[in-house]
Design a protein around this motif. Structure first.
Motif, PDB file in Angstrom:
ATOM      1  N   ARG A 106      14.153   8.039  -8.137  1.00 34.21           N
ATOM      2  CA  ARG A 106      13.998   6.681  -8.665  1.00 34.21           C
ATOM      3  C   ARG A 106      13.320   6.751 -10.031  1.00 34.21           C
ATOM      4  O   ARG A 106      12.656   7.720 -10.356  1.00 34.21           O
ATOM      5  CB  ARG A 106      13.133   5.838  -7.737  1.00 34.21           C
ATOM      6  CG  ARG A 106      13.650   5.720  -6.319  1.00 34.21           C
ATOM      7  CD  ARG A 106      12.664   4.957  -5.447  1.00 34.21           C
ATOM      8  NE  ARG A 106      12.413   3.634  -5.944  1.00 34.21           N
ATOM      9  CZ  ARG A 106      13.108   2.551  -5.604  1.00 34.21           C
ATOM     10  NH1 ARG A 106      14.108   2.659  -4.770  1.00 34.21           N
ATOM     11  NH2 ARG A 106      12.803   1.375  -6.087  1.00 34.21           N
ATOM     12  N   PRO A 121       8.543   2.492  -5.591  1.00 40.27           N
ATOM     13  CA  PRO A 121       8.852   1.253  -4.879  1.00 40.27           C
ATOM     14  C   PRO A 121       7.566   0.473  -4.601  1.00 40.27           C
ATOM     15  O   PRO A 121       6.522   1.064  -4.404  1.00 40.27           O
ATOM     16  CB  PRO A 121       9.496   1.727  -3.585  1.00 40.27           C
ATOM     17  CG  PRO A 121       9.345   3.186  -3.535  1.00 40.27           C
ATOM     18  CD  PRO A 121       8.867   3.675  -4.850  1.00 40.27           C
ATOM     19  N   ARG A 122       7.682  -0.833  -4.604  1.00 42.99           N
ATOM     20  CA  ARG A 122       6.478  -1.648  -4.497  1.00 42.99           C
ATOM     21  C   ARG A 122       6.178  -2.116  -3.083  1.00 42.99           C
ATOM     22  O   ARG A 122       5.197  -1.728  -2.491  1.00 42.99           O
ATOM     23  CB  ARG A 122       6.588  -2.843  -5.432  1.00 42.99           C
ATOM     24  CG  ARG A 122       6.731  -2.373  -6.867  1.00 42.99           C
ATOM     25  CD  ARG A 122       6.336  -3.459  -7.823  1.00 42.99           C
ATOM     26  NE  ARG A 122       6.587  -3.009  -9.180  1.00 42.99           N
ATOM     27  CZ  ARG A 122       5.669  -2.521  -9.972  1.00 42.99           C
ATOM     28  NH1 ARG A 122       4.436  -2.428  -9.557  1.00 42.99           N
ATOM     29  NH2 ARG A 122       5.967  -2.129 -11.181  1.00 42.99           N
ATOM     30  N   ARG A 152       8.712  -2.743  -0.322  1.00 41.80           N
ATOM     31  CA  ARG A 152       9.639  -2.473   0.774  1.00 41.80           C
ATOM     32  C   ARG A 152       9.423  -1.089   1.352  1.00 41.80           C
ATOM     33  O   ARG A 152       9.073  -0.156   0.658  1.00 41.80           O
ATOM     34  CB  ARG A 152      11.076  -2.549   0.267  1.00 41.80           C
ATOM     35  CG  ARG A 152      11.588  -3.943   0.136  1.00 41.80           C
ATOM     36  CD  ARG A 152      13.015  -3.974  -0.301  1.00 41.80           C
ATOM     37  NE  ARG A 152      13.876  -3.153   0.545  1.00 41.80           N
ATOM     38  CZ  ARG A 152      15.100  -2.815   0.232  1.00 41.80           C
ATOM     39  NH1 ARG A 152      15.630  -3.206  -0.887  1.00 41.80           N
ATOM     40  NH2 ARG A 152      15.829  -2.079   1.032  1.00 41.80           N
ATOM     41  N   TYR A 200      11.345   2.057   2.872  1.00 42.77           N
ATOM     42  CA  TYR A 200      12.685   2.610   2.749  1.00 42.77           C
ATOM     43  C   TYR A 200      12.912   3.618   3.867  1.00 42.77           C
ATOM     44  O   TYR A 200      12.010   4.366   4.236  1.00 42.77           O
ATOM     45  CB  TYR A 200      12.858   3.294   1.390  1.00 42.77           C
ATOM     46  CG  TYR A 200      12.891   2.301   0.259  1.00 42.77           C
ATOM     47  CD1 TYR A 200      14.101   1.845  -0.236  1.00 42.77           C
ATOM     48  CD2 TYR A 200      11.725   1.813  -0.298  1.00 42.77           C
ATOM     49  CE1 TYR A 200      14.140   0.921  -1.264  1.00 42.77           C
ATOM     50  CE2 TYR A 200      11.752   0.884  -1.324  1.00 42.77           C
ATOM     51  CZ  TYR A 200      12.961   0.443  -1.805  1.00 42.77           C
ATOM     52  OH  TYR A 200      13.005  -0.463  -2.816  1.00 42.77           O
ATOM     53  N   TYR A 257       7.344   8.579  -1.100  1.00 49.27           N
ATOM     54  CA  TYR A 257       7.597   8.745  -2.535  1.00 49.27           C
ATOM     55  C   TYR A 257       6.393   9.374  -3.226  1.00 49.27           C
ATOM     56  O   TYR A 257       5.251   9.139  -2.857  1.00 49.27           O
ATOM     57  CB  TYR A 257       7.896   7.384  -3.184  1.00 49.27           C
ATOM     58  CG  TYR A 257       9.238   6.849  -2.764  1.00 49.27           C
ATOM     59  CD1 TYR A 257      10.393   7.236  -3.417  1.00 49.27           C
ATOM     60  CD2 TYR A 257       9.347   5.973  -1.699  1.00 49.27           C
ATOM     61  CE1 TYR A 257      11.621   6.754  -3.030  1.00 49.27           C
ATOM     62  CE2 TYR A 257      10.576   5.482  -1.302  1.00 49.27           C
ATOM     63  CZ  TYR A 257      11.711   5.875  -1.976  1.00 49.27           C
ATOM     64  OH  TYR A 257      12.932   5.410  -1.584  1.00 49.27           O
TER      65      TYR A 257
END
Length: 124
Positions: A88, A92-93, A95, A97, A116
């Motif tokens: 990415r 990611p904030r 959500r 995954y 992540y």
């Protein structure tokens, strides 16, 4: 496909992805990759001169696509199978995954979360 994928993917990979999604659209059976979907996908591949072997070969990253991943800031790793990796541009904030690759599809979601971290191979 998002803009980043369109910029970094080879034309054959994009064509395969589009045919894959068109097969879902005409399947109208509610999604998935069952026999009905596979039959429609094979029909589309044949109609457009793409054999399944060709699709299998182009499904793997080309050298250009691999190089594009080296410039992604964040790497995501499946907790169940560390060989399942995604890249990415940003962290990611809100959500959670889940991994949808390979055998992870049949496993409960809680067991296939993606964690992540900063990509150690990032050059940029």
């Amino acid at each position: 496909m998002n803009a980043s994928q369109l910029r970094t993917r080879e034309p054959q990979t994009i064509a395969n992805t589009i045919l894959h999604e068109v097969a879902h659209g005409i399947d109208d059976w509610g999604g998935g990759h069952g026999d009905r979907w596979a039959k429609k996908h094979r029909m589309l591949l044949d109609r457009h001169g793409m054999t399944e072997r060709k699709v299998e070969q182009i499904h793997w990253d080309t050298d250009r696509e691999h190089a594009a991943r080296m410039v992604r800031k964040i790497v995501g790793t499946c907790q169940r199978d560390p060989t399942h990796i995604s890249y990415r541009d940003g962290m990611p904030r809100s959500r959670m995954y889940i991994c949808t690759q390979g055998a992870c599809r049949g496993v409960p979601q809680a067991e296939r979360l993606i964690s992540y971290a900063r990509n150690p191979q990032y050059i940029g």
